[in-house]
Motif scaffolding. Sequence first.
Motif, PDB file in Angstrom:
ATOM      1  N   ASP A 485     109.483   0.796  94.423  1.00 29.07           N
ATOM      2  CA  ASP A 485     110.849   1.472  95.052  1.00 29.07           C
ATOM      3  C   ASP A 485     111.930   1.095  94.417  1.00 29.07           C
ATOM      4  O   ASP A 485     113.080   2.291  94.225  1.00 29.07           O
ATOM      5  CB  ASP A 485     110.517   0.614  95.895  1.00 29.07           C
ATOM      6  N   CYS A 486     112.309   0.778  93.248  1.00 31.31           N
ATOM      7  CA  CYS A 486     113.854  -0.034  92.853  1.00 31.31           C
ATOM      8  C   CYS A 486     113.980   1.206  91.600  1.00 31.31           C
ATOM      9  O   CYS A 486     115.489   1.823  91.354  1.00 31.31           O
ATOM     10  CB  CYS A 486     114.214  -1.005  92.476  1.00 31.31           C
ATOM     11  N   GLY A 487     112.545   1.121  91.172  1.00 31.26           N
ATOM     12  CA  GLY A 487     113.043   1.937  89.435  1.00 31.26           C
ATOM     13  C   GLY A 487     114.009   0.834  88.133  1.00 31.26           C
ATOM     14  O   GLY A 487     114.123   1.392  87.524  1.00 31.26           O
ATOM     15  N   MET A 488     113.730  -0.028  88.897  1.00 32.33           N
ATOM     16  CA  MET A 488     114.554  -1.573  87.992  1.00 32.33           C
ATOM     17  C   MET A 488     113.613  -2.871  88.572  1.00 32.33           C
ATOM     18  O   MET A 488     112.885  -2.392  89.301  1.00 32.33           O
ATOM     19  CB  MET A 488     115.668  -2.139  88.275  1.00 32.33           C
ATOM     20  N   GLY A 489     113.362  -4.066  87.716  1.00 31.35           N
ATOM     21  CA  GLY A 489     112.546  -4.613  87.616  1.00 31.35           C
ATOM     22  C   GLY A 489     113.714  -6.066  88.362  1.00 31.35           C
ATOM     23  O   GLY A 489     114.517  -6.293  88.423  1.00 31.35           O
ATOM     24  N   LYS A 490     111.723  -5.768  89.787  1.00 28.61           N
ATOM     25  CA  LYS A 490     112.695  -7.407  89.793  1.00 28.61           C
ATOM     26  C   LYS A 490     111.446  -8.017  90.559  1.00 28.61           C
ATOM     27  O   LYS A 490     110.305  -7.919  90.318  1.00 28.61           O
ATOM     28  CB  LYS A 490     112.894  -6.888  91.646  1.00 28.61           C
ATOM     29  N   TYR A 491     112.337  -9.429  90.270  1.00 34.89           N
ATOM     30  CA  TYR A 491     111.285 -10.397  90.607  1.00 34.89           C
ATOM     31  C   TYR A 491     110.770 -11.903  91.426  1.00 34.89           C
ATOM     32  O   TYR A 491     111.853 -12.064  91.417  1.00 34.89           O
ATOM     33  CB  TYR A 491     111.531 -11.615  89.103  1.00 34.89           C
ATOM     34  N   GLY A 492     109.900 -11.429  91.642  1.00 40.61           N
ATOM     35  CA  GLY A 492     109.585 -12.323  93.927  1.00 40.61           C
ATOM     36  C   GLY A 492     108.824 -13.657  93.462  1.00 40.61           C
ATOM     37  O   GLY A 492     108.945 -14.152  94.652  1.00 40.61           O
ATOM     38  N   SER A 493     109.164 -14.438  92.101  1.00 39.79           N
ATOM     39  CA  SER A 493     107.925 -14.900  92.711  1.00 39.79           C
ATOM     40  C   SER A 493     108.059 -16.093  90.994  1.00 39.79           C
ATOM     41  O   SER A 493     108.919 -15.965  90.014  1.00 39.79           O
ATOM     42  CB  SER A 493     106.954 -15.458  92.575  1.00 39.79           C
TER      43      SER A 493
END
Length: 600
Positions: A485-493
Motif C-alpha cells: 500500500d505504501c510503495g516502501m518497506g514497512k516492518y511489522g514484527s
Amino acid sequence: MAFSSYANFHVHGSFQNPFISHRLNHLKTSLSSSVKPLFKELQQLLPRKVDDSKTMKNTSGKMLDALVDSIFQFVDQPLLPSQKNFAPVEEIGDLVEVIWTEEEIPADFAEGVFVRNGINPLFGGLKSAVSIFGQTQHTWVEGEGMLHALYFKKDHYGSWIISYNSRYVQTETFKLEKQKHNKPCFLPALEGDAAAVIAAYILNGLRFGTINKHLSNTNVFEHSGRLYSIAENYLPQEVDILTLETISDWNVNGAWNRPFTSHPKKAPNSGELVIMGVDAMKPYYVLGVISADGKLLHKVDLNFKRSTLSHDIGVTQKYNIIIDHPLTVDVKRVTMGGPLMKYEKEEYARIGVMPRYGDAESVKWFEVQTNCTFHILNCFEEANEVVVRGCRALTSLLPGPDGGLNKYEWYSKGFNFADDHSAETGYLFSRLYEWRLNMVSGDVKERNLTATDFSMDFPFINEQVTGLKHKYGYTQVIDSMASSDCGMGKYGSLAKLYLEESNSTSFEGKCEDLIKVEYHKFEENNFCSGSVFVARHGGKGMEEDDGWIVTFVHNEETDVTQVHVIDAKKFESEPIAKLTLPQRVPYGFHATFVSMPCQS
C-alpha cells in the motif's frame, strides 16, 4: 519557459504538448550522441570533493548556477497518507530527558548509546527536478542523514537516566545546500528521463565536483573508539558520540579516497575492519583492511567487469566474503536511454571467498543462482566449507519497477508469494538463505532456511559471534500488505532464528529442511526500524542470546515513536520496556549500540 507550461507533465516523464515532446526527443538524441565522449573526460577531470573556490566563487560557477535556476524547477514529491512517517522532522540538537514510569530497565543492561541512521531530506522532503530535458526524481532511500540517539546512563544511586537527541549529519554537501544557499541545489541524478539524468550528472559535476550529494544516511558504526555515519556513495563521517556533532570525513589518514561500504565488518579475534568501496567508474570494487587502531593495512582492486551495487561484505576467521549480484550501475546505459541503476535478472551472480590479505587472483569464486542479496546475516568456516547466510530475493527493491509499471501493483505482486509460485509474483519476497561453499571441491549447496509465511530483511546478530559459527540470528519482518500500500518497506514484527533447530515442512509434495523461527509481533499499524542486539553487561559464560533486542517502533495511529526493549530469551513476550520519545522518528535504516567505555 514558465513552469506553468509543465502542467501536463506525467509521472513517467512524457509530455502531452506535441511541440515540447518533439523538443525533448530531439534533446535526448543529441545528448546521447554528444555526451558519450564527454563522460570519460569529465570523470578524469572532476575532483571527488566539493571545492567552493573552483566552482562557486568564480564567474563560470555563477553562470552555471544561473543556468540551472533558469531551466530547472524543483518540485516536491508528494507523500501518500500511508507514507507520512517517511516525512522529515526537525533536528533537536540537544539532549532531552526521556521520562517513563511503568517499566524498568534491567540493572545489567549496558550503559551506552543506541543510535540509528536514516533519511531526513532537507527543505521539506524529497524533490523532483523538471526541465526541458525531462524529469529526474529522488528515490525513497535518498535524503540527508539524521542520527537518532538514545542514551542509557546510571546516576550515582544506580538509577537509569535516559536521554534522546537527534541531529543531521553535516557532510560538505549538506553545508553547501543548507548553510551556503539555503535551498535545493543538487539535481536528482539517480532516476528519471535519460536526457535529464545526463544533464543532472554533468551540471552537478561541473558545479560541485560530485554528481550526487554525500547523503551519509544508511548506517552508523564504531571503530577504534570512534563513531562514524556512512552511506556508500562517500566516505564515513566521524561523529561526536556525546553531542552527535559531525567532526569530519574519515579517509583513513589519507589512504582511502573512494566510496566506503555501509556495512564494514570487524574480523574475529584481530578486531580489523574489513571494508570495500564500489563505484560507477573503474576500479569498480576495491577491498580494504583497516587495523584495530585505524590504519589501512591492505587495499586491492578486485578487477570487477561491471559496477555491481554490492551493499554488504562478510568475514570469517580467515576470509573476506564478497557478494557480486546483478544489480548494476551503468553510465553507458543512460546514454542509450536506459536507467542508471538496473537489476539484470538474466545476468550472473557469484560469491567470492578471499584470504584476508589476498588479491584479485586469490579470490575463489562460486557461481550461485541469480539473486539479489543486500544484507548478510553472518559467515563462518566449518570443515572444508565456508557458510554464508543472508536475506535473498529474486529481484531488487531498488530502483523499483521499470518505467510504465504501477509501483504499488509491482510491490503488491512482488511480496505476494502466490500458490502457483509463478515468476509473476513473489520476486521481492526475501527469505533467509544459506550457501555452503566447498573450498576443496568447488561445489555449492544452496537452500532456503525460512518459509514463505513472512518476508524478512535487515538481519542482525550478537556481534560477538561475527565471523564465527552461531546459533541465533534476528531479522525485521516485512508487513507485505502495508509495504504494498505504501510503495516502501514497512516492518511489522521481528523474527528470532534458531539456526541449529529444525522445523521441516512439506509443501506441494516437497519437503524443505527449514529452521525454527519465533516472531515478536507489534500492535497493528506499528512498524520498527534500526533493530540491534545488546548483550547482557558483565555476565560471564553467557549464552549467545543472553541480552535484549532494542528497536525504534512508530505507532501510525497516534503518531508516537517509542524504543522497545525486548528480552531475547523471551522473544515472543511483551517488551520489558517501552520508552516514549519526545518527537516522531521517521522510518530509517541501520543502528548500533555503543557501550560507554568507547566514549572515553
